[in-house]
Design a protein around this motif. Structure first.
Motif, PDB file in Angstrom:
ATOM      1  N   GLU A  19       0.655  -0.992  -0.148  1.00  0.00           N
ATOM      2  CA  GLU A  19      -0.200  -0.410   0.240  1.00  0.00           C
ATOM      3  C   GLU A  19       1.081   1.166  -0.031  1.00  0.00           C
ATOM      4  O   GLU A  19       0.603   2.243  -0.834  1.00  0.00           O
ATOM      5  CB  GLU A  19      -1.246  -0.432   1.301  1.00  0.00           C
ATOM      6  CG  GLU A  19      -2.069  -0.961   0.915  1.00  0.00           C
ATOM      7  CD  GLU A  19      -3.102  -0.832   2.109  1.00  0.00           C
ATOM      8  OE1 GLU A  19      -3.122  -0.113   3.013  1.00  0.00           O
ATOM      9  OE2 GLU A  19      -4.121  -1.726   2.159  1.00  0.00           O
ATOM     10  N   GLU A  20       1.371   0.917   1.131  1.00  0.00           N
ATOM     11  CA  GLU A  20       3.087   2.742   0.893  1.00  0.00           C
ATOM     12  C   GLU A  20       3.485   2.457  -0.601  1.00  0.00           C
ATOM     13  O   GLU A  20       3.908   3.715  -1.353  1.00  0.00           O
ATOM     14  CB  GLU A  20       3.374   2.210   1.663  1.00  0.00           C
ATOM     15  CG  GLU A  20       4.963   3.683   2.366  1.00  0.00           C
ATOM     16  CD  GLU A  20       4.260   4.995   2.423  1.00  0.00           C
ATOM     17  OE1 GLU A  20       5.179   5.567   2.288  1.00  0.00           O
ATOM     18  OE2 GLU A  20       2.560   4.610   3.129  1.00  0.00           O
ATOM     19  N   TYR A  23       0.824   3.959  -2.901  1.00  0.00           N
ATOM     20  CA  TYR A  23       0.654   5.552  -2.675  1.00  0.00           C
ATOM     21  C   TYR A  23       1.577   6.329  -3.183  1.00  0.00           C
ATOM     22  O   TYR A  23       1.364   6.813  -3.858  1.00  0.00           O
ATOM     23  CB  TYR A  23       0.422   5.196  -0.851  1.00  0.00           C
ATOM     24  CG  TYR A  23       0.349   6.908  -0.307  1.00  0.00           C
ATOM     25  CD1 TYR A  23      -0.403   7.376  -0.660  1.00  0.00           C
ATOM     26  CD2 TYR A  23       1.349   7.206   0.187  1.00  0.00           C
ATOM     27  CE1 TYR A  23      -0.544   9.421  -0.049  1.00  0.00           C
ATOM     28  CE2 TYR A  23       1.328   8.578   0.781  1.00  0.00           C
ATOM     29  CZ  TYR A  23       0.528   9.349   0.688  1.00  0.00           C
ATOM     30  OH  TYR A  23       0.615  11.059   0.463  1.00  0.00           O
ATOM     31  N   GLN A  24       3.379   5.943  -2.396  1.00  0.00           N
ATOM     32  CA  GLN A  24       4.242   7.259  -3.232  1.00  0.00           C
ATOM     33  C   GLN A  24       4.186   6.859  -4.997  1.00  0.00           C
ATOM     34  O   GLN A  24       4.545   8.150  -5.328  1.00  0.00           O
ATOM     35  CB  GLN A  24       5.370   5.981  -2.915  1.00  0.00           C
ATOM     36  CG  GLN A  24       5.246   6.563  -0.994  1.00  0.00           C
ATOM     37  CD  GLN A  24       5.621   7.761  -0.950  1.00  0.00           C
ATOM     38  OE1 GLN A  24       5.912   8.863  -1.349  1.00  0.00           O
ATOM     39  NE2 GLN A  24       5.557   7.919   0.849  1.00  0.00           N
ATOM     40  N   LEU A  33      -4.400  12.053  -2.503  1.00  0.00           N
ATOM     41  CA  LEU A  33      -4.618  11.605  -1.180  1.00  0.00           C
ATOM     42  C   LEU A  33      -6.149  11.634  -0.978  1.00  0.00           C
ATOM     43  O   LEU A  33      -5.778  13.215  -0.612  1.00  0.00           O
ATOM     44  CB  LEU A  33      -4.146  11.263  -0.281  1.00  0.00           C
ATOM     45  CG  LEU A  33      -4.614  10.194   0.282  1.00  0.00           C
ATOM     46  CD1 LEU A  33      -4.814   8.470  -0.056  1.00  0.00           C
ATOM     47  CD2 LEU A  33      -3.249   9.918   2.240  1.00  0.00           C
ATOM     48  N   ARG A  36      -7.499   6.981   3.023  1.00  0.00           N
ATOM     49  CA  ARG A  36      -6.673   5.701   2.451  1.00  0.00           C
ATOM     50  C   ARG A  36      -6.878   4.511   4.376  1.00  0.00           C
ATOM     51  O   ARG A  36      -7.217   4.748   4.838  1.00  0.00           O
ATOM     52  CB  ARG A  36      -4.907   6.202   2.922  1.00  0.00           C
ATOM     53  CG  ARG A  36      -3.696   4.875   3.036  1.00  0.00           C
ATOM     54  CD  ARG A  36      -2.464   5.771   2.801  1.00  0.00           C
ATOM     55  NE  ARG A  36      -2.034   4.891   2.915  1.00  0.00           N
ATOM     56  CZ  ARG A  36      -0.663   4.747   3.019  1.00  0.00           C
ATOM     57  NH1 ARG A  36       0.406   5.948   3.186  1.00  0.00           N
ATOM     58  NH2 ARG A  36       0.569   4.076   2.741  1.00  0.00           N
ATOM     59  N   ASP A  46      -8.905   0.667  -0.033  1.00  0.00           N
ATOM     60  CA  ASP A  46      -6.847   0.721   0.526  1.00  0.00           C
ATOM     61  C   ASP A  46      -6.509   2.217   0.295  1.00  0.00           C
ATOM     62  O   ASP A  46      -6.189   2.881   1.431  1.00  0.00           O
ATOM     63  CB  ASP A  46      -6.136  -0.021  -0.524  1.00  0.00           C
ATOM     64  CG  ASP A  46      -6.487  -1.914  -0.273  1.00  0.00           C
ATOM     65  OD1 ASP A  46      -6.684  -1.857   0.485  1.00  0.00           O
ATOM     66  OD2 ASP A  46      -6.692  -2.448  -2.003  1.00  0.00           O
ATOM     67  N   LEU A  47      -7.090   3.067  -1.207  1.00  0.00           N
ATOM     68  CA  LEU A  47      -7.188   4.010  -1.059  1.00  0.00           C
ATOM     69  C   LEU A  47      -7.586   4.905  -2.507  1.00  0.00           C
ATOM     70  O   LEU A  47      -8.156   3.919  -3.351  1.00  0.00           O
ATOM     71  CB  LEU A  47      -5.942   3.991  -1.988  1.00  0.00           C
ATOM     72  CG  LEU A  47      -4.001   4.006  -1.555  1.00  0.00           C
ATOM     73  CD1 LEU A  47      -3.148   3.314  -3.101  1.00  0.00           C
ATOM     74  CD2 LEU A  47      -3.583   4.704  -0.351  1.00  0.00           C
ATOM     75  N   MET A  49      -8.052   8.603  -4.104  1.00  0.00           N
ATOM     76  CA  MET A  49      -7.115   9.056  -5.116  1.00  0.00           C
ATOM     77  C   MET A  49      -8.266  10.344  -5.950  1.00  0.00           C
ATOM     78  O   MET A  49      -9.043   9.588  -6.505  1.00  0.00           O
ATOM     79  CB  MET A  49      -6.074   8.229  -5.927  1.00  0.00           C
ATOM     80  CG  MET A  49      -5.417   7.777  -4.644  1.00  0.00           C
ATOM     81  SD  MET A  49      -4.561   8.596  -3.169  1.00  0.00           S
ATOM     82  CE  MET A  49      -3.084   8.900  -4.200  1.00  0.00           C
TER      83      MET A  49
END
Length: 127
Positions: A19-20, A23-24, A33, A36, A46-47, A49
């Motif tokens: 997930e990180e 995201y990045q 974002l 989250r 999860d995300l 956006m």
């Protein structure tokens, strides 16, 4: 005899790392974002956006270097798609989001044995 604790901890660690990484990656592509790990009774997103005029719900899946159980992309079945879509409906109602284009993306992260990223694939309009 071992219990499942180590395996579950490793699975959680991989999930958080995936997930990180997703995201990045999305930040580097200009996504913003909104939320989250947003949770409700029907599930978790999860995300969430924003990109241009789109509100995008992103499901992140990961797999280790052993693909004995299939790839990350293969792990998204109809049950998971229904759950993400249903949770997204709750999200839209709860956040009172209107007049946005909606999209469902998928990010598959493959890890090496040392938990470094072997690959990251972003599939837009996945389902």
């Amino acid at each position: 005899m071992t219990d499942g604790t180590h395996r579950n901890d490793n699975r959680k660690q991989k999930g958080a790392a995936a997930e990180e990484a997703a995201y990045q990656y999305l930040l580097s592509q200009g996504y913003l974002l909104k939320d989250r790990n947003w949770r409700c009774r029907s599930g978790e997103l999860d995300l969430v956006m924003e990109y241009d005029d789109w509100l995008i719900f992103i499901e992140v899946r990961s797999r280790g270097s052993n693909v004995r159980y299939g790839t990350a992309a293969e792990s998204v079945d109809m049950r998971k798609i229904r759950q993400v879509r249903g949770t997204a409906e709750v999200y839209l109602h709860y956040k009172q989001t209107k007049n946005k284009n909606i999209r469902f993306d998928f990010i598959a992260v493959q890890f090496n044995a040392d938990l470094t990223i072997a690959s990251l694939e972003h599939i837009e309009n996945a389902f």
